[in-house]
Motif scaffolding. Structure first.
Motif, PDB file in Angstrom:
ATOM      1  N   ASP A  80     -10.351  21.039  53.501  1.00 59.41           N
ATOM      2  CA  ASP A  80      -9.267  20.277  52.608  1.00 59.41           C
ATOM      3  C   ASP A  80      -8.120  20.492  53.219  1.00 59.41           C
ATOM      4  OD1 ASP A  80      -8.895  18.928  50.467  1.00 59.41           O
ATOM      5  OD2 ASP A  80      -7.431  20.427  49.881  1.00 59.41           O
ATOM      6  N   ALA A  81      -7.826  21.453  53.883  1.00 57.51           N
ATOM      7  CA  ALA A  81      -6.546  21.683  54.618  1.00 57.51           C
ATOM      8  C   ALA A  81      -6.401  20.976  55.996  1.00 57.51           C
ATOM      9  CB  ALA A  81      -6.188  23.088  55.084  1.00 57.51           C
ATOM     10  N   SER A  82      -7.697  20.933  56.531  1.00 59.69           N
ATOM     11  CA  SER A  82      -7.712  20.004  58.016  1.00 59.69           C
ATOM     12  C   SER A  82      -7.553  18.602  57.632  1.00 59.69           C
ATOM     13  CB  SER A  82      -9.151  20.440  58.549  1.00 59.69           C
ATOM     14  OG  SER A  82      -9.273  19.747  59.727  1.00 59.69           O
ATOM     15  N   GLN A  83      -8.291  18.352  56.524  1.00 54.99           N
ATOM     16  CA  GLN A  83      -8.082  16.713  56.137  1.00 54.99           C
ATOM     17  C   GLN A  83      -6.605  16.349  55.660  1.00 54.99           C
ATOM     18  OE1 GLN A  83     -11.070  15.143  53.572  1.00 54.99           O
ATOM     19  NE2 GLN A  83      -9.325  14.234  52.187  1.00 54.99           N
ATOM     20  N   LYS A  84      -5.907  17.247  55.140  1.00 54.50           N
ATOM     21  CA  LYS A  84      -4.702  17.023  54.725  1.00 54.50           C
ATOM     22  C   LYS A  84      -3.597  16.872  55.838  1.00 54.50           C
ATOM     23  CE  LYS A  84      -4.079  18.994  50.095  1.00 54.50           C
ATOM     24  NZ  LYS A  84      -5.502  18.518  49.536  1.00 54.50           N
ATOM     25  N   ILE A  85      -3.976  17.736  56.819  1.00 59.27           N
ATOM     26  CA  ILE A  85      -3.129  17.802  57.716  1.00 59.27           C
ATOM     27  C   ILE A  85      -3.369  16.670  58.898  1.00 59.27           C
ATOM     28  CG2 ILE A  85      -2.683  18.910  60.274  1.00 59.27           C
ATOM     29  CD1 ILE A  85      -3.249  21.602  58.552  1.00 59.27           C
ATOM     30  N   SER A  92       2.329  20.131  50.186  1.00 59.05           N
ATOM     31  CA  SER A  92       3.866  20.665  50.226  1.00 59.05           C
ATOM     32  C   SER A  92       3.710  22.355  50.489  1.00 59.05           C
ATOM     33  CB  SER A  92       4.062  20.740  48.622  1.00 59.05           C
ATOM     34  OG  SER A  92       3.039  21.655  47.709  1.00 59.05           O
ATOM     35  N   SER A  93       4.758  22.837  50.722  1.00 58.89           N
ATOM     36  CA  SER A  93       5.144  24.224  51.310  1.00 58.89           C
ATOM     37  C   SER A  93       4.461  25.262  50.255  1.00 58.89           C
ATOM     38  CB  SER A  93       6.631  24.693  51.346  1.00 58.89           C
ATOM     39  OG  SER A  93       7.015  24.620  49.919  1.00 58.89           O
ATOM     40  N   GLY A  94       4.538  24.827  49.018  1.00 55.66           N
ATOM     41  CA  GLY A  94       4.122  25.899  47.961  1.00 55.66           C
ATOM     42  C   GLY A  94       2.508  25.893  48.120  1.00 55.66           C
ATOM     43  N   LYS A  95       1.847  24.574  48.224  1.00 50.53           N
ATOM     44  CA  LYS A  95       0.424  24.619  48.400  1.00 50.53           C
ATOM     45  C   LYS A  95      -0.049  25.176  49.708  1.00 50.53           C
ATOM     46  CE  LYS A  95      -2.172  22.088  46.045  1.00 50.53           C
ATOM     47  NZ  LYS A  95      -2.861  22.591  45.062  1.00 50.53           N
ATOM     48  N   VAL A  96       0.612  24.883  50.712  1.00 50.03           N
ATOM     49  CA  VAL A  96       0.118  25.656  51.882  1.00 50.03           C
ATOM     50  C   VAL A  96       0.238  27.237  51.660  1.00 50.03           C
ATOM     51  CG1 VAL A  96       0.904  26.120  54.316  1.00 50.03           C
ATOM     52  CG2 VAL A  96       1.004  23.786  53.430  1.00 50.03           C
ATOM     53  N   ALA A  97       1.366  27.774  50.934  1.00 57.09           N
ATOM     54  CA  ALA A  97       1.447  29.266  50.648  1.00 57.09           C
ATOM     55  C   ALA A  97       0.244  29.742  50.068  1.00 57.09           C
ATOM     56  CB  ALA A  97       2.718  29.480  50.005  1.00 57.09           C
ATOM     57  N   HIS A 122       1.780  29.361  60.800  1.00 62.59           N
ATOM     58  CA  HIS A 122       2.885  28.263  61.623  1.00 62.59           C
ATOM     59  C   HIS A 122       3.419  27.068  60.760  1.00 62.59           C
ATOM     60  CE1 HIS A 122       5.072  26.714  64.886  1.00 62.59           C
ATOM     61  NE2 HIS A 122       4.731  25.489  64.695  1.00 62.59           N
ATOM     62  N   LEU A 123       2.338  26.607  60.223  1.00 68.13           N
ATOM     63  CA  LEU A 123       2.867  25.408  59.183  1.00 68.13           C
ATOM     64  C   LEU A 123       3.539  25.700  57.964  1.00 68.13           C
ATOM     65  CD1 LEU A 123       2.416  22.203  58.474  1.00 68.13           C
ATOM     66  CD2 LEU A 123       0.064  23.003  57.229  1.00 68.13           C
ATOM     67  N   LEU A 124       3.268  26.978  57.460  1.00 69.02           N
ATOM     68  CA  LEU A 124       4.135  27.568  56.451  1.00 69.02           C
ATOM     69  C   LEU A 124       5.467  27.733  56.722  1.00 69.02           C
ATOM     70  CD1 LEU A 124       4.186  28.546  53.593  1.00 69.02           C
ATOM     71  CD2 LEU A 124       3.096  30.769  54.353  1.00 69.02           C
ATOM     72  N   TRP A 145      11.836  25.292  43.093  1.00 69.31           N
ATOM     73  CA  TRP A 145      12.190  26.808  43.387  1.00 69.31           C
ATOM     74  C   TRP A 145      10.849  27.536  43.404  1.00 69.31           C
ATOM     75  CZ3 TRP A 145      16.511  27.445  45.365  1.00 69.31           C
ATOM     76  CH2 TRP A 145      17.613  26.865  45.445  1.00 69.31           C
ATOM     77  N   TYR A 146      10.067  27.133  42.328  1.00 66.81           N
ATOM     78  CA  TYR A 146       8.579  27.622  42.285  1.00 66.81           C
ATOM     79  C   TYR A 146       7.900  27.845  43.559  1.00 66.81           C
ATOM     80  CZ  TYR A 146       3.886  28.565  40.352  1.00 66.81           C
ATOM     81  OH  TYR A 146       2.532  28.887  40.202  1.00 66.81           O
ATOM     82  N   GLN A 147       7.907  26.668  44.248  1.00 66.26           N
ATOM     83  CA  GLN A 147       7.169  26.735  45.677  1.00 66.26           C
ATOM     84  C   GLN A 147       7.696  27.627  46.577  1.00 66.26           C
ATOM     85  OE1 GLN A 147       5.140  22.979  47.144  1.00 66.26           O
ATOM     86  NE2 GLN A 147       5.892  21.909  45.041  1.00 66.26           N
ATOM     87  N   VAL A 148       9.170  27.454  46.542  1.00 64.51           N
ATOM     88  CA  VAL A 148       9.863  28.511  47.508  1.00 64.51           C
ATOM     89  C   VAL A 148       9.625  29.806  47.518  1.00 64.51           C
ATOM     90  CG1 VAL A 148      12.102  29.165  48.404  1.00 64.51           C
ATOM     91  CG2 VAL A 148      11.923  26.961  47.816  1.00 64.51           C
TER      92      VAL A 148
END
Length: 413
Positions: A80-85, A92-97, A122-124, A145-148
């Motif tokens: 899923d991560a590969s497909q998104k990229i 989003s940053s929070g999803k990557v986290a 690195h993406l994060l 702020w939640y994602q940060v």
């Protein structure tokens, strides 16, 4: 049903160690309710279900020995991560986290995604920096702020120095008396987990340490003031709040929170189906096990500095159906188990090297490889060899050496 039995076996044998370390304890009479919630969450995973990193994270923090479910989730999350990229889909940053935390909790290599050269850490770092730049310019993040908070937490768990800088900027942007929708209990909880993790890092500048510690105190005041008859905020924020209060217990006085009351309240709500959604269960279960997302730091993985070794892996069958023999060379870190070698082979070539396991008192037991399963009626099973010598350890404990040749031969007993 079979999957539920496997999960339950793992839970019954291993779940007690999680409760032993808890800040307060689930009573023996209540453990069945917590186990049923974990089983229900694990059973939500499937080949046609969108993967949820929070579910994998909860399973790993609870030491739940459902290898098949966790292996499927790792595979799905990486795809899923590969497909998104590759397709430039929202990520989003929070999803990557969350992906980073979940995959790290499985000791999965975050630098390797199928058909993608992007390193998730690195993406994060890149996405977090964009959030921080936005805060500096406008006073608000690109997302929330939640994602940060998740970003800081994941970077800290991965021992990234950029977590310190991000925490400093984030902490300075939080009001002295945070409240309202912008700084909800959920947001405060993930921020506290991220900040508490950073306070445990080395080489944190004194000014940053003081700023972050002061902000942790303000956020904890907000969380503790949100208590209402055992709940903290609302039903669904209580799990994250409980996690934060566990990891930050040295930053507030114990009499300010009745942990037993909170446990009792949420456990009583489990039979009512209040946490039937996988995400609700995934955020609550770590708290019930006395863990937090920061506890990913406690999961022992092969050292990042460990050298890579090559293992020749062959599967062979000439007993049933069409005979086959497939070989692959797998690179893994020194100290990896045979199970990890098999997982890597399945990632590289799922058509031939996919496999299934069950949990036994001796650990993971391989039931099928390449869609060929053993049978008690036929007295067949998969036997593992080091060249010609049968292995005397299970796949979950045996650690192949460099250039070792492992054979899995479909055999009779």
């Amino acid at each position: 049903m079979k999957q539920a039995i496997i999960v339950c076996a793992g839970l019954i044998s291993l779940i007690h160690s999680c409760w032993a370390d808890a800040i307060c304890h689930v009573s023996d009479t209540q453990k069945s309710a917590v186990s049923s919630l974990a089983i229900s969450m694990a059973n939500s995973v499937g080949p046609c279900v969108t993967p949820d990193p929070s579910v994998l994270l909860a399973l790993n923090l609870g030491n739940v020995s459902d290898i098949n479910t966790k292996h499927l989730l790792v595979k799905q999350l990486k795809e899923d991560a590969s497909q998104k990229i590759n397709q430039n889909q929202p990520f989003s940053s929070g999803k990557v986290a969350l992906y980073v935390l979940a995959l790290q909790s499985s000791c999965s290599d975050l630098t390797e995604l199928p058909n993608c050269n992007t390193d998730l850490v690195h993406l994060l770092k890149t996405k977090t920096q964009e959030e921080i730049d936005s805060i500096k310019i406008s006073g608000s993040p690109l997302t929330t702020w939640y994602q940060v908070g998740l970003d800081v937490l994941a970077l800290c768990v991965m021992s990234q120095p950029s977590a310190i800088t991000a925490a400093d900027v984030f902490a300075k942007a939080i009001p002295t008396n945070p409240s309202g929708h912008t700084f909800s209990v959920d947001t405060a909880a993930v921020a506290v987990m991220g900040f508490t993790c950073v306070l445990q890092m080395q080489d944190v500048p004194a000014d940053t340490f003081g700023t972050v510690k002061f902000t942790v105190g303000a956020l904890l005041d907000m969380i503790l003031d949100a208590q209402n008859n055992g709940l903290i905020g609302n039903i669904y924020s209580t799990g994250l709040a409980g996690q934060a209060l566990i990891v930050a217990k040295s930053y507030y006085s114990s009499e300010r929170w009745d942990c037993h009351q909170t446990l009792q309240k949420v456990i009583n709500l489990i039979p009512e189906g209040k946490f039937s959604l996988p995400i609700a269960a995934a955020q609550l279960l770590p708290f019930l096990w006395g863990k937090s997302y920061v506890s990913v730091n406690e999961i022992l993985c092969p050292s990042n500095d460990a050298p890579l070794i090559s293992v020749d892996y062959t599967i062979f069958n000439d007993l049933i159906g069409e005979p086959f023999k497939y070989s692959i060379v797998v690179s893994v870190k020194e100290g990896s188990t045979l199970l990890q070698v098999m997982q890597k082979a399945a990632e590289l070539n799922p058509k031939h090297f996919s496999f299934q396991t069950e949990t036994s008192s001796w650990g993971a037991y391989v039931t099928s490889i390449n869609n060929l399963g053993g049978s008690t009626n036929d007295k067949t099973y998969w036997q593992f060899f080091n060249d010609v010598t049968p292995l005397n350890e299970g796949v979950g404990t045996y650690k192949p050496k460099n250039k070792e040749h492992i054979l899995a031969i479909f055999s009779k007993y």
